[in-house]
Design an enzyme around this catalytic site. Structure first.
Site, short mmCIF file in Angstrom:
data_model
loop_
_atom_site.label_atom_id
_atom_site.label_comp_id
_atom_site.label_asym_id
_atom_site.label_seq_id
_atom_site.Cartn_x
_atom_site.Cartn_y
_atom_site.Cartn_z
N PRO A 290 34.14 15.92 12.55
CG PRO A 290 33.07 17.66 11.42
CD PRO A 290 34.19 16.67 11.30
CD GLN B 149 30.14 21.23 12.16
OE1 GLN B 149 29.94 20.88 13.32
NE2 GLN B 149 29.17 21.68 11.37
NE ARG C 180 20.95 12.10 9.36
CZ ARG C 180 21.74 12.97 9.98
NH1 ARG C 180 21.89 12.92 11.29
NH2 ARG C 180 22.39 13.90 9.29
CE LYS D 245 32.54 16.72 7.73
NZ LYS D 245 31.10 16.49 7.91
NE ARG E 39 27.86 6.13 10.60
CZ ARG E 39 27.90 6.75 9.41
NH1 ARG E 39 29.03 6.87 8.74
NH2 ARG E 39 26.80 7.28 8.90
CB ALA F 136 26.32 15.91 16.91
CE1 TYR G 250 25.96 20.95 10.09
CE2 TYR G 250 26.09 20.42 12.42
CZ TYR G 250 26.10 20.02 11.10
OH TYR G 250 26.25 18.69 10.78
NE ARG H 113 25.19 11.06 10.89
CZ ARG H 113 24.82 10.23 11.85
NH1 ARG H 113 25.05 8.94 11.73
NH2 ARG H 113 24.24 10.67 12.95
CG HIS I 200 26.79 14.94 6.89
ND1 HIS I 200 26.92 16.29 7.01
CD2 HIS I 200 26.46 14.51 8.14
CE1 HIS I 200 26.67 16.67 8.26
NE2 HIS I 200 26.40 15.60 8.96
CB SER J 259 30.32 18.73 16.28
OG SER J 259 29.01 19.11 15.93
CB THR K 176 29.02 21.32 7.93
OG1 THR K 176 30.15 20.86 8.67
CG2 THR K 176 28.27 20.14 7.34
C1 LIG Z 1 27.01 10.44 14.90
C2 LIG Z 1 27.51 11.41 13.86
C3 LIG Z 1 27.37 12.77 14.08
C4 LIG Z 1 27.85 13.68 13.12
N1 LIG Z 1 27.77 15.02 13.38
C5 LIG Z 1 28.31 15.89 12.49
C6 LIG Z 1 28.35 17.27 12.80
O1 LIG Z 1 27.92 17.70 13.87
N2 LIG Z 1 28.89 18.10 11.87
C7 LIG Z 1 29.39 17.65 10.68
O2 LIG Z 1 29.87 18.45 9.87
N3 LIG Z 1 29.38 16.34 10.37
C8 LIG Z 1 28.85 15.45 11.26
N4 LIG Z 1 28.89 14.11 10.96
C9 LIG Z 1 29.53 13.64 9.71
C10 LIG Z 1 31.02 13.37 9.94
O3 LIG Z 1 31.73 14.57 10.15
C11 LIG Z 1 31.68 12.67 8.74
O4 LIG Z 1 31.44 13.41 7.57
C12 LIG Z 1 31.26 11.23 8.54
O5 LIG Z 1 30.87 10.61 9.75
C13 LIG Z 1 32.40 10.44 7.91
O6 LIG Z 1 32.04 9.15 7.61
P1 LIG Z 1 32.42 7.86 8.51
O7 LIG Z 1 31.61 7.95 9.76
O8 LIG Z 1 32.00 6.75 7.62
O9 LIG Z 1 33.92 7.85 8.77
C14 LIG Z 1 28.42 13.20 11.91
C15 LIG Z 1 28.56 11.82 11.72
C16 LIG Z 1 28.12 10.92 12.67
C17 LIG Z 1 28.31 9.44 12.44
#
Ligand SMILES: Cc1cc2nc3c(=O)[nH]c(=O)nc-3n(C[C@H](O)[C@H](O)[C@H](O)COP(=O)(O)O)c2cc1C
Length: 356
Positions: free
Chosen positions: A77, A127, A164, A231, A310, A79, A129, A258, A255, A106, A155
Protein backbone atom coordinates in the site's frame (compact mmCIF):
# COMPACT_ATOMS: atom_id res chain seq x y z
CA UNK A 1 11.73 3.07 -21.64
CA UNK A 2 14.41 0.53 -20.86
CA UNK A 3 15.30 -0.75 -17.48
CA UNK A 4 16.72 -4.16 -16.87
CA UNK A 5 16.12 -4.45 -13.17
CA UNK A 6 14.38 -2.83 -10.22
CA UNK A 7 17.49 -1.05 -9.00
CA UNK A 8 18.30 1.18 -11.95
CA UNK A 9 14.85 2.57 -12.54
CA UNK A 10 14.93 5.08 -9.68
CA UNK A 11 17.42 7.26 -11.59
CA UNK A 12 15.23 7.12 -14.72
CA UNK A 13 12.12 8.01 -12.75
CA UNK A 14 13.82 10.92 -11.01
CA UNK A 15 14.33 12.59 -14.39
CA UNK A 16 10.57 12.72 -14.78
CA UNK A 17 9.52 13.78 -11.28
CA UNK A 18 9.70 16.99 -9.28
CA UNK A 19 12.27 16.69 -6.52
CA UNK A 20 9.61 16.95 -3.81
CA UNK A 21 7.84 13.86 -5.15
CA UNK A 22 10.93 11.77 -5.88
CA UNK A 23 12.31 12.49 -2.41
CA UNK A 24 8.97 11.63 -0.80
CA UNK A 25 8.93 8.27 -2.59
CA UNK A 26 12.58 7.40 -1.97
CA UNK A 27 13.03 8.81 1.49
CA UNK A 28 12.87 7.41 4.96
CA UNK A 29 13.20 8.42 8.58
CA UNK A 30 16.15 10.30 10.05
CA UNK A 31 19.48 9.01 8.68
CA UNK A 32 17.72 6.52 6.39
CA UNK A 33 19.82 3.72 7.82
CA UNK A 34 16.89 1.32 7.72
CA UNK A 35 16.14 2.24 4.11
CA UNK A 36 19.67 1.12 3.21
CA UNK A 37 19.69 -1.90 5.52
CA UNK A 38 16.40 -3.16 4.12
CA UNK A 39 18.00 -3.44 0.72
CA UNK A 40 21.35 -4.75 1.90
CA UNK A 41 19.89 -7.35 4.22
CA UNK A 42 18.52 -9.49 1.38
CA UNK A 43 21.87 -9.62 -0.37
CA UNK A 44 23.67 -11.06 2.66
CA UNK A 45 22.38 -14.66 2.93
CA UNK A 46 23.86 -17.00 0.36
CA UNK A 47 21.91 -19.71 -1.43
CA UNK A 48 22.74 -23.44 -1.23
CA UNK A 49 21.07 -24.35 -4.51
CA UNK A 50 20.12 -27.88 -5.52
CA UNK A 51 21.03 -29.35 -8.90
CA UNK A 52 19.64 -32.01 -11.20
CA UNK A 53 16.06 -31.40 -10.22
CA UNK A 54 13.51 -31.33 -13.05
CA UNK A 55 12.58 -27.64 -13.16
CA UNK A 56 11.13 -27.68 -16.67
CA UNK A 57 7.73 -26.66 -15.24
CA UNK A 58 7.70 -23.91 -12.61
CA UNK A 59 4.72 -23.09 -10.46
CA UNK A 60 4.70 -19.68 -8.74
CA UNK A 61 1.29 -20.09 -7.17
CA UNK A 62 0.62 -19.80 -3.45
CA UNK A 63 -2.34 -19.89 -1.08
CA UNK A 64 -2.95 -16.87 1.12
CA UNK A 65 -6.05 -16.26 3.21
CA UNK A 66 -7.26 -19.57 1.82
CA UNK A 67 -7.24 -18.36 -1.80
CA UNK A 68 -4.98 -19.69 -4.51
CA UNK A 69 -2.98 -16.90 -6.24
CA UNK A 70 -0.80 -17.13 -9.31
CA UNK A 71 2.04 -15.13 -7.79
CA UNK A 72 3.50 -14.43 -4.33
CA UNK A 73 4.06 -10.77 -5.26
CA UNK A 74 1.87 -8.06 -3.73
CA UNK A 75 1.96 -4.33 -4.41
CA UNK A 76 2.54 -2.62 -1.05
CA UNK A 77 0.00 0.00 0.00
CA UNK A 78 1.42 3.37 -0.99
CA UNK A 79 -0.13 6.80 -0.68
CA UNK A 80 -0.63 9.48 -3.35
CA UNK A 81 0.07 7.55 -6.54
CA UNK A 82 -1.24 10.33 -8.78
CA UNK A 83 1.94 12.18 -7.83
CA UNK A 84 3.75 9.55 -9.91
CA UNK A 85 1.37 9.48 -12.88
CA UNK A 86 -2.03 11.06 -13.69
CA UNK A 87 -3.70 7.61 -13.70
CA UNK A 88 -2.33 6.90 -10.22
CA UNK A 89 -3.82 3.90 -8.46
CA UNK A 90 -5.89 2.95 -11.53
CA UNK A 91 -2.69 2.31 -13.48
CA UNK A 92 -1.25 0.31 -10.58
CA UNK A 93 -4.24 -1.94 -10.14
CA UNK A 94 -4.30 -2.70 -13.88
CA UNK A 95 -0.57 -3.41 -13.82
CA UNK A 96 -0.99 -5.75 -10.86
CA UNK A 97 -3.76 -7.62 -12.68
CA UNK A 98 -1.64 -7.96 -15.83
CA UNK A 99 1.26 -9.33 -13.81
CA UNK A 100 -0.94 -11.54 -11.61
CA UNK A 101 0.12 -9.65 -8.48
CA UNK A 102 -2.26 -8.56 -5.71
CA UNK A 103 -2.65 -4.84 -5.08
CA UNK A 104 -3.13 -3.31 -1.64
CA UNK A 105 -4.85 0.09 -1.91
CA UNK A 106 -3.83 2.72 0.66
CA UNK A 107 -6.27 4.70 2.78
CA UNK A 108 -4.37 7.68 1.31
CA UNK A 109 -5.20 6.73 -2.29
CA UNK A 110 -5.67 9.57 -4.75
CA UNK A 111 -8.37 7.63 -6.63
CA UNK A 112 -11.53 6.63 -4.71
CA UNK A 113 -11.28 3.03 -3.49
CA UNK A 114 -14.50 2.10 -5.33
CA UNK A 115 -12.97 3.14 -8.67
CA UNK A 116 -9.79 1.16 -8.00
CA UNK A 117 -11.86 -1.86 -7.03
CA UNK A 118 -13.96 -1.55 -10.19
CA UNK A 119 -10.87 -1.49 -12.43
CA UNK A 120 -10.17 -5.21 -11.90
CA UNK A 121 -12.03 -8.41 -11.23
CA UNK A 122 -9.04 -9.79 -9.29
CA UNK A 123 -9.11 -9.85 -5.50
CA UNK A 124 -7.48 -6.76 -4.01
CA UNK A 125 -6.94 -5.59 -0.41
CA UNK A 126 -7.61 -2.26 1.33
CA UNK A 127 -5.12 -0.77 3.81
CA UNK A 128 -6.60 1.07 6.78
CA UNK A 129 -5.24 3.87 8.95
CA UNK A 130 -7.40 4.23 12.05
CA UNK A 131 -8.37 7.88 12.51
CA UNK A 132 -8.98 9.71 15.76
CA UNK A 133 -12.47 10.29 14.42
CA UNK A 134 -13.78 6.74 14.57
CA UNK A 135 -16.69 7.75 12.36
CA UNK A 136 -14.20 8.24 9.53
CA UNK A 137 -12.65 4.84 10.25
CA UNK A 138 -15.93 2.93 10.30
CA UNK A 139 -17.03 4.65 7.09
CA UNK A 140 -13.79 3.51 5.38
CA UNK A 141 -14.35 -0.07 6.57
CA UNK A 142 -17.97 -0.02 5.46
CA UNK A 143 -17.02 1.30 2.02
CA UNK A 144 -14.24 -1.28 1.59
CA UNK A 145 -16.69 -4.04 2.47
CA UNK A 146 -19.37 -2.70 0.13
CA UNK A 147 -16.85 -2.34 -2.71
CA UNK A 148 -15.83 -5.98 -2.30
CA UNK A 149 -12.25 -5.77 -1.06
CA UNK A 150 -10.97 -9.20 -0.09
CA UNK A 151 -9.13 -8.17 3.07
CA UNK A 152 -8.44 -5.22 5.34
CA UNK A 153 -4.78 -4.44 6.08
CA UNK A 154 -4.41 -2.58 9.37
CA UNK A 155 -1.13 -0.65 9.49
CA UNK A 156 0.11 -0.50 13.07
CA UNK A 157 3.49 1.22 12.81
CA UNK A 158 2.34 4.84 12.56
CA UNK A 159 1.46 5.90 16.14
CA UNK A 160 3.43 8.99 15.15
CA UNK A 161 4.95 10.12 11.90
CA UNK A 162 8.73 9.83 11.86
CA UNK A 163 10.80 12.86 10.98
CA UNK A 164 11.46 12.43 7.30
CA UNK A 165 14.02 15.10 6.76
CA UNK A 166 13.77 15.19 2.98
CA UNK A 167 10.05 16.00 3.29
CA UNK A 168 10.71 18.70 5.86
CA UNK A 169 13.40 20.25 3.67
CA UNK A 170 11.17 20.15 0.57
CA UNK A 171 8.03 21.28 2.38
CA UNK A 172 6.20 18.15 1.17
CA UNK A 173 2.49 18.76 0.46
CA UNK A 174 -0.23 17.69 -1.93
CA UNK A 175 -1.16 19.94 -4.85
CA UNK A 176 -4.81 21.00 -4.54
CA UNK A 177 -5.80 19.07 -7.68
CA UNK A 178 -4.66 15.79 -6.06
CA UNK A 179 -6.87 15.16 -3.03
CA UNK A 180 -6.91 12.12 -0.75
CA UNK A 181 -9.88 10.72 -2.59
CA UNK A 182 -11.12 8.35 0.14
CA UNK A 183 -11.41 11.13 2.69
CA UNK A 184 -13.42 13.70 0.78
CA UNK A 185 -16.61 12.72 2.70
CA UNK A 186 -14.72 13.53 5.88
CA UNK A 187 -13.58 16.92 4.60
CA UNK A 188 -9.90 16.17 5.24
CA UNK A 189 -8.83 15.44 1.70
CA UNK A 190 -6.33 18.29 1.31
CA UNK A 191 -3.11 19.18 2.97
CA UNK A 192 -1.60 22.28 1.41
CA UNK A 193 1.95 23.45 1.99
CA UNK A 194 2.94 24.72 5.40
CA UNK A 195 6.00 26.79 6.14
CA UNK A 196 9.29 24.96 6.75
CA UNK A 197 7.71 21.60 7.45
CA UNK A 198 6.19 18.48 5.92
CA UNK A 199 2.46 19.00 5.61
CA UNK A 200 2.05 15.22 5.67
CA UNK A 201 3.66 14.97 9.09
CA UNK A 202 1.25 17.49 10.58
CA UNK A 203 -1.64 15.80 8.76
CA UNK A 204 -0.76 12.43 10.28
CA UNK A 205 -0.28 13.87 13.75
CA UNK A 206 -3.63 15.65 13.47
CA UNK A 207 -5.70 12.76 12.17
CA UNK A 208 -4.20 9.35 12.96
CA UNK A 209 -4.90 7.84 16.37
CA UNK A 210 -1.82 7.26 18.56
CA UNK A 211 -3.87 5.65 21.34
CA UNK A 212 -4.47 2.38 19.46
CA UNK A 213 -4.01 -0.89 21.32
CA UNK A 214 -4.64 -4.59 20.71
CA UNK A 215 -8.24 -3.99 21.81
CA UNK A 216 -8.75 -1.89 18.69
CA UNK A 217 -7.50 -4.76 16.53
CA UNK A 218 -9.93 -7.08 18.26
CA UNK A 219 -12.82 -4.66 17.83
CA UNK A 220 -11.96 -4.11 14.21
CA UNK A 221 -11.74 -7.82 13.42
CA UNK A 222 -15.11 -8.37 15.11
CA UNK A 223 -16.73 -5.48 13.31
CA UNK A 224 -16.03 -6.57 9.74
CA UNK A 225 -16.61 -9.59 7.57
CA UNK A 226 -13.24 -8.98 5.87
CA UNK A 227 -10.25 -10.84 7.29
CA UNK A 228 -7.88 -8.40 9.01
CA UNK A 229 -4.20 -8.48 8.08
CA UNK A 230 -1.85 -6.64 10.46
CA UNK A 231 1.03 -4.77 8.79
CA UNK A 232 4.06 -3.51 10.67
CA UNK A 233 4.90 -6.33 13.10
CA UNK A 234 8.57 -7.21 13.73
CA UNK A 235 8.46 -9.36 16.91
CA UNK A 236 7.27 -12.85 17.71
CA UNK A 237 5.50 -11.78 20.90
CA UNK A 238 3.56 -9.10 19.00
CA UNK A 239 2.73 -11.68 16.34
CA UNK A 240 1.21 -13.93 19.03
CA UNK A 241 -0.84 -11.00 20.31
CA UNK A 242 -2.00 -10.31 16.77
CA UNK A 243 -3.19 -13.91 16.44
CA UNK A 244 -5.04 -13.82 19.76
CA UNK A 245 -6.72 -10.51 18.87
CA UNK A 246 -8.17 -11.69 15.59
CA UNK A 247 -5.53 -11.12 12.89
CA UNK A 248 -5.75 -13.51 9.97
CA UNK A 249 -2.37 -12.71 8.42
CA UNK A 250 0.70 -10.65 9.28
CA UNK A 251 2.93 -8.42 7.20
CA UNK A 252 6.40 -8.22 8.73
CA UNK A 253 7.43 -4.68 7.84
CA UNK A 254 9.30 -1.63 9.07
CA UNK A 255 7.36 0.58 6.65
CA UNK A 256 10.20 0.65 4.15
CA UNK A 257 12.45 2.43 6.65
CA UNK A 258 10.07 5.39 6.77
CA UNK A 259 9.15 5.11 10.45
CA UNK A 260 11.63 4.01 13.16
CA UNK A 261 15.14 4.46 11.85
CA UNK A 262 17.63 1.72 12.83
CA UNK A 263 14.75 -0.71 13.27
CA UNK A 264 15.14 -4.42 12.62
CA UNK A 265 14.76 -5.45 8.97
CA UNK A 266 12.09 -7.74 7.58
CA UNK A 267 14.63 -10.45 6.93
CA UNK A 268 15.92 -10.30 10.51
CA UNK A 269 12.43 -10.24 12.02
CA UNK A 270 10.90 -12.97 9.88
CA UNK A 271 12.16 -16.16 11.61
CA UNK A 272 10.95 -15.02 15.06
CA UNK A 273 7.50 -14.08 13.73
CA UNK A 274 7.16 -17.26 11.67
CA UNK A 275 8.08 -19.42 14.67
CA UNK A 276 5.70 -17.52 16.97
CA UNK A 277 2.63 -17.91 14.79
CA UNK A 278 3.37 -21.61 14.30
CA UNK A 279 1.58 -21.85 10.94
CA UNK A 280 -1.67 -20.51 12.45
CA UNK A 281 -1.70 -17.75 9.89
CA UNK A 282 0.08 -16.54 6.77
CA UNK A 283 3.13 -14.30 7.12
CA UNK A 284 4.14 -11.84 4.42
CA UNK A 285 7.19 -9.57 4.42
CA UNK A 286 8.31 -6.31 2.80
CA UNK A 287 11.14 -3.78 2.74
CA UNK A 288 13.87 -3.67 0.12
CA UNK A 289 12.63 -6.57 -2.02
CA UNK A 290 14.16 -5.84 -5.44
CA UNK A 291 15.36 -9.18 -6.84
CA UNK A 292 13.92 -12.61 -7.50
CA UNK A 293 16.52 -14.07 -5.15
CA UNK A 294 15.21 -11.77 -2.37
CA UNK A 295 11.83 -13.46 -2.75
CA UNK A 296 13.40 -16.93 -2.66
CA UNK A 297 15.10 -16.01 0.63
CA UNK A 298 11.90 -14.56 2.11
CA UNK A 299 10.00 -17.74 1.29
CA UNK A 300 12.84 -19.96 2.54
CA UNK A 301 12.57 -18.11 5.87
CA UNK A 302 8.87 -18.85 6.10
CA UNK A 303 7.09 -16.00 4.33
CA UNK A 304 4.21 -16.95 2.04
CA UNK A 305 4.54 -13.83 -0.10
CA UNK A 306 6.27 -10.46 -0.39
CA UNK A 307 5.17 -6.88 -0.90
CA UNK A 308 7.10 -4.57 -3.20
CA UNK A 309 6.85 -0.82 -2.76
CA UNK A 310 8.93 1.96 -4.29
CA UNK A 311 9.88 0.27 -7.60
CA UNK A 312 6.20 0.24 -8.57
CA UNK A 313 6.05 4.02 -8.10
CA UNK A 314 9.20 4.47 -10.19
CA UNK A 315 7.67 2.29 -12.91
CA UNK A 316 4.46 4.35 -12.79
CA UNK A 317 6.44 7.57 -13.11
CA UNK A 318 8.37 6.23 -16.10
CA UNK A 319 5.47 4.85 -18.11
CA UNK A 320 2.20 4.61 -16.16
CA UNK A 321 0.44 1.25 -16.30
CA UNK A 322 3.02 -0.21 -18.72
CA UNK A 323 5.93 0.88 -16.53
CA UNK A 324 4.42 -0.59 -13.39
CA UNK A 325 3.58 -3.80 -15.27
CA UNK A 326 7.17 -4.11 -16.44
CA UNK A 327 8.42 -3.72 -12.87
CA UNK A 328 6.15 -6.46 -11.58
CA UNK A 329 6.85 -8.73 -14.58
CA UNK A 330 10.61 -8.32 -14.16
CA UNK A 331 10.41 -9.34 -10.52
CA UNK A 332 8.23 -12.31 -11.36
CA UNK A 333 10.58 -13.41 -14.15
CA UNK A 334 13.58 -13.10 -11.84
CA UNK A 335 11.78 -15.22 -9.24
CA UNK A 336 10.99 -17.83 -11.86
CA UNK A 337 14.65 -17.99 -12.96
CA UNK A 338 15.92 -18.06 -9.38
CA UNK A 339 13.60 -21.00 -8.65
CA UNK A 340 14.99 -22.89 -11.64
CA UNK A 341 18.55 -22.21 -10.53
CA UNK A 342 17.76 -23.28 -6.95
CA UNK A 343 16.21 -26.57 -8.03
CA UNK A 344 12.83 -25.46 -6.70
CA UNK A 345 10.04 -26.05 -9.23
CA UNK A 346 7.37 -24.72 -6.86
CA UNK A 347 7.23 -22.34 -3.90
CA UNK A 348 6.76 -25.37 -1.61
CA UNK A 349 10.24 -26.52 -2.68
CA UNK A 350 11.76 -23.29 -1.39
CA UNK A 351 12.78 -24.70 1.98
CA UNK A 352 14.96 -23.26 4.80
CA UNK A 353 17.95 -25.43 3.81
CA UNK A 354 18.35 -23.34 0.65
CA UNK A 355 19.89 -20.66 2.82
CA UNK A 356 23.51 -21.37 3.74
C1 LIG B 1 5.75 6.63 -1.05
C2 LIG B 1 5.31 5.59 -0.06
C3 LIG B 1 4.05 5.69 0.52
C4 LIG B 1 3.64 4.72 1.45
N1 LIG B 1 2.37 4.80 1.95
C5 LIG B 1 1.94 3.81 2.78
C6 LIG B 1 0.59 3.80 3.21
O1 LIG B 1 -0.21 4.66 2.85
N2 LIG B 1 0.21 2.80 4.05
C7 LIG B 1 1.07 1.81 4.46
O2 LIG B 1 0.68 0.92 5.22
N3 LIG B 1 2.35 1.80 4.04
C8 LIG B 1 2.80 2.77 3.21
N4 LIG B 1 4.09 2.71 2.74
C9 LIG B 1 4.97 1.59 3.12
C10 LIG B 1 4.83 0.44 2.11
O3 LIG B 1 3.57 -0.18 2.21
C11 LIG B 1 5.89 -0.67 2.33
O4 LIG B 1 5.84 -1.11 3.67
C12 LIG B 1 7.30 -0.26 1.97
O5 LIG B 1 7.34 0.72 0.96
C13 LIG B 1 8.08 -1.50 1.50
O6 LIG B 1 9.40 -1.21 1.25
P1 LIG B 1 10.02 -0.98 -0.22
O7 LIG B 1 9.49 0.34 -0.71
O8 LIG B 1 11.47 -0.94 0.07
O9 LIG B 1 9.64 -2.14 -1.12
C14 LIG B 1 4.52 3.67 1.82
C15 LIG B 1 5.78 3.59 1.22
C16 LIG B 1 6.18 4.52 0.28
C17 LIG B 1 7.53 4.38 -0.37
Amino acid sequence: MTFLNLIELEALARERLPRMTADYFAGGAADEITVRENRLSWSAPTLRYRVLVDVSQRDLSCTILGRNRESPIFVAPMAFQRLAHPDGELATVRAAARSRATMIVSTLSTVPMEDVRAATTDPIWFQLYIHKDRGITSELVRRAEAAGFEALVLTVDVPAQARRERDIRNGFHLPTDIPIANLSNAGIEHFPAIRDDSALASYVMGNFDPSLTWRDLEQLSQSTSMPVVVKGIVRGDDAKLAVSHGARAIVVSNHGGRQLDTSITGLEALPDVVAAVDAKLDVLVDGGIRRGTDIVKAIALGAKAVLVGRPVLWGLAIDGENGATRVLDLLREELDTAMALCGAPSLANITPDLIA
